[in-house]
Scaffold this active site. Structure first.
Site, mmCIF file in Angstrom:
data_model
loop_
_atom_site.group_PDB
_atom_site.id
_atom_site.type_symbol
_atom_site.label_atom_id
_atom_site.label_comp_id
_atom_site.label_asym_id
_atom_site.label_seq_id
_atom_site.Cartn_x
_atom_site.Cartn_y
_atom_site.Cartn_z
ATOM 1 N N ASP A 1 46.338 31.764 38.051
ATOM 2 C CA ASP A 1 45.432 31.322 39.144
ATOM 3 C C ASP A 1 44.374 30.757 38.473
ATOM 4 O O ASP A 1 43.709 29.688 39.061
ATOM 5 C CB ASP A 1 44.783 32.366 39.772
ATOM 6 C CG ASP A 1 45.606 32.804 41.264
ATOM 7 O OD1 ASP A 1 46.062 31.650 41.523
ATOM 8 O OD2 ASP A 1 45.445 33.856 41.639
HETATM 9 C C1 GLC Z 1 46.138 37.815 40.180
HETATM 10 C C2 GLC Z 1 46.681 37.144 41.597
HETATM 11 C C3 GLC Z 1 48.171 36.628 41.032
HETATM 12 C C4 GLC Z 1 48.147 35.781 39.821
HETATM 13 C C5 GLC Z 1 47.630 36.481 38.832
HETATM 14 C C6 GLC Z 1 47.284 35.657 37.486
HETATM 15 O O1 GLC Z 1 47.023 39.038 40.040
HETATM 16 O O2 GLC Z 1 46.744 37.943 42.826
HETATM 17 O O3 GLC Z 1 48.456 35.843 42.253
HETATM 18 O O4 GLC Z 1 49.342 35.101 39.674
HETATM 19 O O5 GLC Z 1 46.152 37.002 39.171
HETATM 20 O O6 GLC Z 1 46.310 34.738 37.727
#
Ligand code: GLC
Length: 799
Positions: free
Chosen positions: A489
């Site tokens: 993210d």
């Molecule tokens: C959090 C989010 C997920 C994402 C991960 C890595 O767990 O909920 O959607 O893939 O972070 O950034």
């Protein structure tokens, strides 16, 4: 089997009671609140080891029942409390150890399957509260939770006690409850009639109710009446004086406080059941209260809940030489998988249930850990997520479970950047194929589902559109554009130039193409199978041509088209996930796969898990935006992201490295972390992240419970280390177990048949010889037994 510890996870604060299947917390002062969930994904909530927590009905944002003040002090308040007061001395205490801070003579919290039991004794009075939500039909008009209080006089003289319950109600709209205080506090009111406190507004038929099995001798509806001026929950005036207000709450803050008198002879025990719930149909309240005022109904509701979870947990069990592994696989990991399926990343000790809703990417992956036991639920979830897909093939990033309102998630905060994510829609393909391998229910492909912006089509057509979205959003190297982000993210490299590409999404696409090619063969679509195999080959070739850095795979190309994740870079020279996914997506030729994984091990592995990247960013970096907002070593910026560790376990096992896979598995196994003063969070569920080596708190975990780590570690352990994985044509048993294991046993239900599997090591390798019901069979897939077969005995020799 050898070396099985009786108390996995034993540490200064608790241990796992294997026989009772409960994590027992022996001290109230855990480093963070150690939580559990009650309810089965509809009415329910979180409950801590000292009774903190709150409730909601189906959606913690839009139908919040009670309040919890996140990140406030005192921590972990309010909750579902009962105060006990000695009417002769005026002394009062909390049998859950909070909110009063009176030191109890004994204390214990037992977190089980969707129930928690906290007991505490003080000066000869033993009390316990069991919290749970009775199972109820989906359309139950008045869902509720029960707090079963038992109080016993263990002394030799009669005792006169008075009890006061306490819970603080919220406005259903939890955001307005916090933001629009003038409005919210003028619309909610409560009163008590016939022992039932009702909380509601004039304009909405929704009522919250709070009642008890025994006739109360008094009540208090208003928080300020209860607490008193200048006081707090350690010394509320009503409890201190022993005198309830017996008055309604015309505005402001409503609470559920019922008063009961308990005159206990020596040895006598009394039970009071508190019943709290939500309904639009006031007439239902009487029915529910009458039902749970009967002890037999309460006992059978609790038994039904336990039976339901026992059934859920019965479909996969193992006996390995490692007690921590057994406890996780047989119990906590599966409990956590079901919880993430219910709540995605929406509501926990860290997610407030106000903002993010369910993640399409997250929930798509959460189905993977539950397919083996509740495939119908996994299917429902996948279908819901398909309704979040647009006709161009991408999906909303998140949605709210009650309203099914979709949204772009984080991307919405940066409207100039892409509003789509490069991976969301591809997870659905991977999960649908996993569902089909598990169940054989190929009819699912024909199920019709509407798009956000287009009339319904079959699931198969939805998958084709997902593929098309990626193919119509490729960058200059033929790799998928990154979009707002890929799985990470915070790696926000795509600012719209069209040059930012995700090497990792390219690998995820490869995995999806392999899955679709295999499925197409299965359903007799050879042309499609050839097309998907071709797409895999083309994408893998592009990755190998443009994204191999010499000793590992690069991570991304930024908005200027420059690579990220290359040797010599001051920050982010190597990233974990393109190394593991080069194996998962069958992208890397064998020598590169080995080299990529060895590089990751050398540069990123630590005793607490594998860091996500190295070296971390140290201050703002506009190329990657979000990732560089974290201090070095935290979360995605060089922290140990447990979800990504699970993929390394899979990759190591796929390469046949059982010792490596198991090492990675043990490193992040919560029950194996007995250093709770450093680790801090619940030792029985996976956390999302652990501070990495660059962080001063290296080894400390955060964000327990709601993480994709749950489903992926379950897949990694059961399908890859133990090697028990469904195929379209039968159950495969192809372990990559550690060299120190002489074998293991497993019970696995698959398409209605119980597979009783025993594996024995006779040599150092991974070659499998299989005997099914006493007859040697070729290969490592158990031939499907005739329909209706109750059980098959599978003996596997690994050499
Ligand atoms: C959090 C989010 C997920 C994402 C991960 C890595 O767990 O909920 O959607 O893939 O972070 O950034």
């Amino acid at each position: 089997m050898t070396d099985v510890k009786a108390r996995p996870g034993s540490n200064a604060y608790g241990y796992f009671d294997v026989a009772a299947r409960e994590y027992v917390i022996t001290r109230p002062d855990t480093p963070t609140p150690w939580l559990n969930y009650i309810g089965e994904g509809r009415y329910g909530g979180i409950v801590s080891n000292t009774g903190g927590g709150f409730s909601f009905d189906r959606d913690p944002r839009n139908r919040r029942v009670s309040r919890y003040r996140y990140n406030a002090i005192p921590v972990d308040q309010p909750g579902r409390y009962v105060y006990l007061r000695d009417q002769e001395t005026g002394e009062f205490w909390s049998p859950t150890a909070r909110p009063t801070r009176v030191e109890l003579d004994s204390y214990e919290c037992r977190h089980g399957t969707a129930y928690t039991r906290i007991s505490g004794s003080f000066e000869g009075i033993a009390a316990e509260i069991l919290y749970f939500v009775p199972l109820s039909p989906v359309d139950e008009p008045a869902p509720c939770e029960l707090w079963v209080l038992k109080v016993r006089n263990d002394g030799s003289t009669p005792r006169k006690l008075r009890s006061f319950s306490y819970v603080e109600f919220s406005l259903a709209d939890a955001n307005n409850d916090l933001n629009n205080l003038d409005w919210a506090q003028h619309i909610v009111f409560s009163s008590c009639e016939d022992g039932v406190i009702r909380v509601g507004t004039k304009f909405n038929p929704l009522n919250y109710f709070f009642a008890s099995s025994e006739t109360p001798t008094g009540y208090t509806c208003d928080r300020e009446d209860f607490v008193g001026r200048g006081r707090d929950l350690t010394d509320p005036i009503v409890v201190e004086t022993g005198t309830p207000s017996n008055a309604p709450s015309p505005r402001g803050n409503s609470v559920g406080s019922l008063t009961h008198d308990l005159d206990l002879a020596p040895g006598e025990e009394r039970q009071i059941v508190f019943i709290m719930g939500a309904t639009e149909r006031a007439a239902e309240i009487g029915r529910v209260v009458a039902r749970y005022s009967q002890p037999a109904e309460v006992a059978s509701a609790f038994q039904a809940l336990r039976d339901d979870w026992d059934a859920y947990l019965s479909r996969f069990t193992v006996e390995t030489p490692d007690a921590d592994t057994n406890a996780m696989i047989n119990f906590w990991n599966q409990v956590q998988c079901r919880t993430t399926l219910y709540w995605s990343r929406f509501v926990s000790g860290y997610e407030t249930g106000l903002g993010r809703g369910m993640g399409t990417r997250d929930s798509g992956q959460d189905t993977l850990g539950t397919m083996h036991t509740v495939p119908e639920h996994a299917r429902r979830m996948l279908t819901t997520i398909w309704t979040m897909q647009f006709a161009d093939g991408h999906t909303w990033h998140q949605f709210f479970p009650l309203t099914l309102e979709g949204g772009p998630g984080l991307a919405g905060e940066y409207p100039k950047w892409p509003q789509w994510f490069s991976d969301d829609h591809l997870w659905l393909i991977i999960s649908v194929c996993a569902y089909l391998r598990e169940t054989g229910s190929l009819d699912y492909l024909d199920q019709k589902v509407a798009y956000v912006d287009h009339a319904e089509e079959s699931v198969w057509e939805h998958m084709l559109r997902a593929v098309d979205f990626t193919l119509s959003h490729l960058g200059p190297h033929g790799l998928p554009r990154s979009g707002f982000s890929d799985w990470n993210d915070t790696l926000d490299v795509d600012h719209g130039s069209g040059k930012a590409e995700s090497v990792w999404t390219a690998m995820q696409f490869c995995k999806a193409m392999l899955d679709l090619a295999e499925l197409s063969e299965k359903i007799d679509r050879p042309a499609d199978a050839a097309r998907f195999a071709g797409l895999h080959e083309t994408m893998a070739a592009a990755i190998n041509e443009h994204a191999w850095d010499g000793a590992w795979y690069m991570r991304s190309f930024d908005d200027d088209g420059l690579p990220i994740g290359i040797a010599g870079a001051a920050h982010h020279a190597i990233d974990l996930i393109p190394q593991s996914w080069s194996v998962l997506g069958k992208v890397a030729p064998p020598a590169r796969a080995e080299q990529a994984m060895a590089s990751a091990d050398e540069k990123l592995n630590t005793r607490y898990g594998i860091a996500l990247m190295w070296p971390p960013y140290d201050g703002a970096d506009p190329r990657v935006a979000g990732m560089a907002t974290y201090v070095p070593g935290a979360k995605e910026n060089g922290g140990i992201f447990c979800h990504a560790n699970a993929w390394s376990i899979v990759a190591a096992a796929m390469l046949g490295h059982g010792d490596q896979a198991y090492k990675y598995y043990r490193q992040i196994l919560p029950l194996a972390r007995t250093d709770s003063d450093l680790y801090k969070v619940e030792p029985y569920t996976y956390p999302q992240n652990i501070c990495g080596p660059a962080h001063p708190s290296f080894g400390m975990a955060r964000n327990a419970w709601l993480t994709g780590t749950a489903s992926w570690t379950f897949v990694a352990a059961t399908q890859w280390i133990l090697g028990i994985r469904p195929t379209y044509d039968g159950l495969r048993v192809a372990p990559a177990m550690p060299s120190g294991w002489q074998g293991f046993k497993a019970h696995r239900e698959y398409r209605g048949t119980a597979y009783e599997i025993s594996v024995r090591r006779e040599g150092p390798g991974n070659t499998v010889a299989m005997i099914v019901d006493g007859v040697a069979v070729p290969g490592d897939v158990v031939p499907p037994p005739p329909p209706g077969t109750a059980a098959v005995i599978v003996e596997v020799v690994v050499a």
